[in-house]
Design a protein around this motif. Sequence first.
Motif, mmCIF file in Angstrom:
data_model
loop_
_atom_site.group_PDB
_atom_site.id
_atom_site.type_symbol
_atom_site.label_atom_id
_atom_site.label_comp_id
_atom_site.label_asym_id
_atom_site.label_seq_id
_atom_site.Cartn_x
_atom_site.Cartn_y
_atom_site.Cartn_z
ATOM 1 N N TYR A 121 -0.644 19.796 -0.494
ATOM 2 C CA TYR A 121 0.207 20.799 -0.061
ATOM 3 C C TYR A 121 1.457 20.957 -0.796
ATOM 4 O O TYR A 121 1.956 20.300 -1.400
ATOM 5 C CB TYR A 121 0.401 20.565 1.454
ATOM 6 C CG TYR A 121 -0.578 20.309 2.305
ATOM 7 C CD1 TYR A 121 -1.063 21.423 3.067
ATOM 8 C CD2 TYR A 121 -1.012 19.142 2.605
ATOM 9 C CE1 TYR A 121 -2.238 21.274 3.996
ATOM 10 C CE2 TYR A 121 -2.214 18.723 3.423
ATOM 11 C CZ TYR A 121 -2.602 19.928 4.007
ATOM 12 O OH TYR A 121 -3.813 19.450 4.981
ATOM 13 N N ALA A 122 1.971 22.374 -0.585
ATOM 14 C CA ALA A 122 3.230 22.939 -1.079
ATOM 15 C C ALA A 122 4.154 22.611 -0.187
ATOM 16 O O ALA A 122 3.736 23.108 0.952
ATOM 17 C CB ALA A 122 3.133 24.329 -1.700
ATOM 18 N N MET A 123 5.354 21.901 -0.336
ATOM 19 C CA MET A 123 6.090 21.577 0.838
ATOM 20 C C MET A 123 7.345 22.788 0.806
ATOM 21 O O MET A 123 7.440 23.150 -0.124
ATOM 22 C CB MET A 123 6.955 20.033 0.577
ATOM 23 C CG MET A 123 5.716 18.877 0.246
ATOM 24 S SD MET A 123 4.780 18.744 1.628
ATOM 25 C CE MET A 123 3.417 17.323 1.073
ATOM 26 N N VAL A 124 7.824 22.653 1.735
ATOM 27 C CA VAL A 124 8.995 23.679 2.321
ATOM 28 C C VAL A 124 10.020 22.965 2.841
ATOM 29 O O VAL A 124 10.024 22.065 3.808
ATOM 30 C CB VAL A 124 8.418 24.813 2.978
ATOM 31 C CG1 VAL A 124 9.525 25.672 3.363
ATOM 32 C CG2 VAL A 124 7.303 25.655 2.568
ATOM 33 N N GLY A 125 11.326 23.004 2.176
ATOM 34 C CA GLY A 125 12.673 22.376 2.626
ATOM 35 C C GLY A 125 13.584 22.857 1.996
ATOM 36 O O GLY A 125 13.869 23.370 1.035
ATOM 37 N N GLN A 126 14.648 22.135 2.411
ATOM 38 C CA GLN A 126 15.924 22.315 2.053
ATOM 39 C C GLN A 126 16.236 21.413 1.002
ATOM 40 O O GLN A 126 15.840 20.259 0.634
ATOM 41 C CB GLN A 126 17.144 22.014 2.947
ATOM 42 C CG GLN A 126 18.436 22.164 2.371
ATOM 43 C CD GLN A 126 19.552 22.176 3.686
ATOM 44 O OE1 GLN A 126 19.392 22.918 4.670
ATOM 45 N NE2 GLN A 126 20.629 21.412 3.479
ATOM 46 N N VAL A 127 17.155 21.625 -0.205
ATOM 47 C CA VAL A 127 17.554 20.822 -1.282
ATOM 48 C C VAL A 127 18.443 19.899 -0.795
ATOM 49 O O VAL A 127 19.541 19.954 -0.344
ATOM 50 C CB VAL A 127 18.144 21.813 -2.355
ATOM 51 C CG1 VAL A 127 18.585 20.834 -3.530
ATOM 52 C CG2 VAL A 127 17.216 22.756 -3.222
ATOM 53 N N HIS A 128 18.129 18.583 -1.234
ATOM 54 C CA HIS A 128 19.127 17.498 -0.814
ATOM 55 C C HIS A 128 19.597 16.754 -2.104
ATOM 56 O O HIS A 128 19.173 17.127 -3.252
ATOM 57 C CB HIS A 128 17.912 16.414 -0.322
ATOM 58 C CG HIS A 128 17.716 16.768 1.292
ATOM 59 N ND1 HIS A 128 18.508 16.740 2.320
ATOM 60 C CD2 HIS A 128 16.375 17.484 1.571
ATOM 61 C CE1 HIS A 128 17.562 17.233 3.427
ATOM 62 N NE2 HIS A 128 16.475 17.789 3.029
ATOM 63 N N GLY A 129 20.426 15.923 -1.908
ATOM 64 C CA GLY A 129 20.891 15.010 -2.912
ATOM 65 C C GLY A 129 20.460 13.566 -2.879
ATOM 66 O O GLY A 129 19.665 13.406 -1.923
ATOM 67 N N GLY A 130 20.948 12.768 -3.535
ATOM 68 C CA GLY A 130 20.632 11.473 -3.712
ATOM 69 C C GLY A 130 19.138 11.122 -4.038
ATOM 70 O O GLY A 130 18.542 11.667 -4.676
ATOM 71 N N LEU A 131 18.524 10.321 -3.197
ATOM 72 C CA LEU A 131 17.111 9.787 -3.721
ATOM 73 C C LEU A 131 16.076 10.825 -3.329
ATOM 74 O O LEU A 131 15.101 11.107 -4.046
ATOM 75 C CB LEU A 131 16.691 8.419 -2.899
ATOM 76 C CG LEU A 131 15.072 8.037 -3.110
ATOM 77 C CD1 LEU A 131 14.867 7.888 -4.537
ATOM 78 C CD2 LEU A 131 14.854 6.849 -2.333
ATOM 79 N N MET A 132 16.432 11.379 -2.111
ATOM 80 C CA MET A 132 15.593 12.533 -1.725
ATOM 81 C C MET A 132 15.530 13.710 -2.773
ATOM 82 O O MET A 132 14.550 14.368 -3.298
ATOM 83 C CB MET A 132 15.904 13.129 -0.475
ATOM 84 C CG MET A 132 14.916 14.147 0.202
ATOM 85 S SD MET A 132 13.141 13.621 0.292
ATOM 86 C CE MET A 132 13.384 12.494 1.581
ATOM 87 N N ASP B 27 4.652 12.762 9.284
ATOM 88 C CA ASP B 27 3.663 13.487 9.396
ATOM 89 C C ASP B 27 3.131 14.112 8.178
ATOM 90 O O ASP B 27 2.083 14.342 7.751
ATOM 91 C CB ASP B 27 4.178 14.971 10.269
ATOM 92 C CG ASP B 27 4.129 14.429 11.836
ATOM 93 O OD1 ASP B 27 3.570 13.270 12.121
ATOM 94 O OD2 ASP B 27 5.016 15.183 12.534
ATOM 95 N N VAL B 28 4.199 14.389 7.223
ATOM 96 C CA VAL B 28 3.814 14.651 5.881
ATOM 97 C C VAL B 28 3.011 13.918 5.003
ATOM 98 O O VAL B 28 2.122 14.437 4.351
ATOM 99 C CB VAL B 28 5.162 15.062 5.039
ATOM 100 C CG1 VAL B 28 4.886 15.464 3.631
ATOM 101 C CG2 VAL B 28 5.995 16.231 5.700
ATOM 102 N N ILE B 29 3.165 12.675 5.210
ATOM 103 C CA ILE B 29 2.369 11.613 4.352
ATOM 104 C C ILE B 29 0.957 11.527 5.026
ATOM 105 O O ILE B 29 -0.102 11.317 4.369
ATOM 106 C CB ILE B 29 3.259 10.384 4.539
ATOM 107 C CG1 ILE B 29 4.442 10.460 4.092
ATOM 108 C CG2 ILE B 29 2.310 9.218 3.707
ATOM 109 C CD1 ILE B 29 5.266 8.851 4.092
ATOM 110 N N ILE B 30 0.763 11.755 6.513
ATOM 111 C CA ILE B 30 -0.522 11.674 7.086
ATOM 112 C C ILE B 30 -1.190 12.816 6.464
ATOM 113 O O ILE B 30 -2.422 12.444 6.157
ATOM 114 C CB ILE B 30 -0.141 11.811 8.727
ATOM 115 C CG1 ILE B 30 0.650 10.469 9.434
ATOM 116 C CG2 ILE B 30 -1.416 11.922 9.288
ATOM 117 C CD1 ILE B 30 -0.086 9.078 9.195
ATOM 118 N N LEU B 31 -0.918 13.908 6.625
ATOM 119 C CA LEU B 31 -1.469 15.092 6.064
ATOM 120 C C LEU B 31 -1.807 15.105 4.552
ATOM 121 O O LEU B 31 -3.080 15.431 4.002
ATOM 122 C CB LEU B 31 -0.899 16.386 6.481
ATOM 123 C CG LEU B 31 -0.900 16.679 7.833
ATOM 124 C CD1 LEU B 31 -0.141 17.772 8.517
ATOM 125 C CD2 LEU B 31 -2.279 16.488 8.614
#
Length: 453
Positions: A263-274, A253-257
């Motif tokens: 947009y400014a994305m909101v989310g949790q900090v991840h490790g690895g590639l993300m 959905d994120v890529i579609i929009l």
Amino acid sequence: MESYLFPFDSLLCMFLGISFTVWFTLLLIFIIVPAVFGVSFGIRRLYMKSLLKIFEWATLRMERGAREKNQQLYKPYSNGIIAKEPASLEQEIQEVRRSGSGLPPPEPEFDMSDIFYFCRRGVESIVDDEVTKRFTAEELESWNLLTRSNYNFHHISTRLTVLWGAGVLIRYGILLPLRVTLAFTGVGLLVVLTSIIGLLPNGWIKSFLSEKAHLMCYRICVRALTAIITYHDSENKPKNGGICVANHTSPIDVIILASDGCYAMVGQVHGGLMGVIQRAMVKASPHIWFERSEVKDRHLVAKRLSDHVADKTKLPILIFPEGTCINNTSVMMFKKGSFEIGCTVYPVAIKYDPRFGDAFWNSSKFGMVNYLLHMMSSWAIVCSVWYLPPMRREEDEDAVHFANRVKAAIARKGGLADLLWDGGLKREKVKKVFKEEQQKLYSKVLVGGSEDS
């Protein structure tokens, strides 16, 4: 002997070199360059129309073969199998009492027949559960040459089996390698370009380049899914200083929009590639990432969001208030947090066409890698996006009612069922407040609906 092998090795190397050159030249001309300038040659829509004709022919052949062999064509799917008229709890209990005794309803008091009403409702909820079925893929009414959508197709006729086999070769031998190449290209460019742009001083040049880089990379990723997207009412697209809320079916959905606006994305900090992608993106644009320990701090989250929308130079925030993925048939309860901010809300409705590929992510069944493999080995991702008029919280309207009003507007526009249930029920038990609400309704029946009593 060795002298005979060297020419063969040279020819093989030359052939591979020419093949890779032709491959990347075609990618550059027909996919990457159009993505940079936001244009399309119409190849994907022609591809979609051709697939529809093939699906229609295959479905007709399958239905005819099933009738001749007396086979079950589709898996049974529970979708409202219990027919009942809408009525209140009090009306249904009075009906149970009347049918049991044949006498007029007695004075408000407990009756043993009330037990049968709650037993019946419990059994109905198990048989026709309107919550759980929102987290499973729905059986299609037609066949799209994918085993994941129908399990009885390839035993009906030789022609259908051959057609299915040809489809497997095309999807996994041609489309999948092409899409994986595009996905790595899009993600790689996103990391490299945003890291470089992040070195520039803050200003309009940095914002302009960041917007163009994000749009280009997301459009390449869209092509990695062979996504065919129709955007409606673009005059209502989200603007700076606001929050964009949408129903949630899939991580894509994120890529579609984002392929139609930044947009400014909101989310949790991840490790690895993300984590690498997140750190690169935030250098070029002010996204909002939270540490794991900060996610449950509602006041901190609200303050970060409020500070962001207060700055009219920053991009609109993209949020999916359901908090989980629903199977493209309904919209479930919106969390009230993003509706307490007090800014303009831009609702967006997203509806996928499951005939080409099921975009729903059942996170309890498939991991992210497995899910992406399913997406990239589908025929295409076809969807419609509607930008609804901006909405603001009215006077004397609390965040819960505002969230429900926005949710209802999204459901109407996208042709989705509007449900009051919390999507968190996929992994959690029913909240105590829902049980208390039913207890209050029954207590009104016992006391005759009198508030004083």
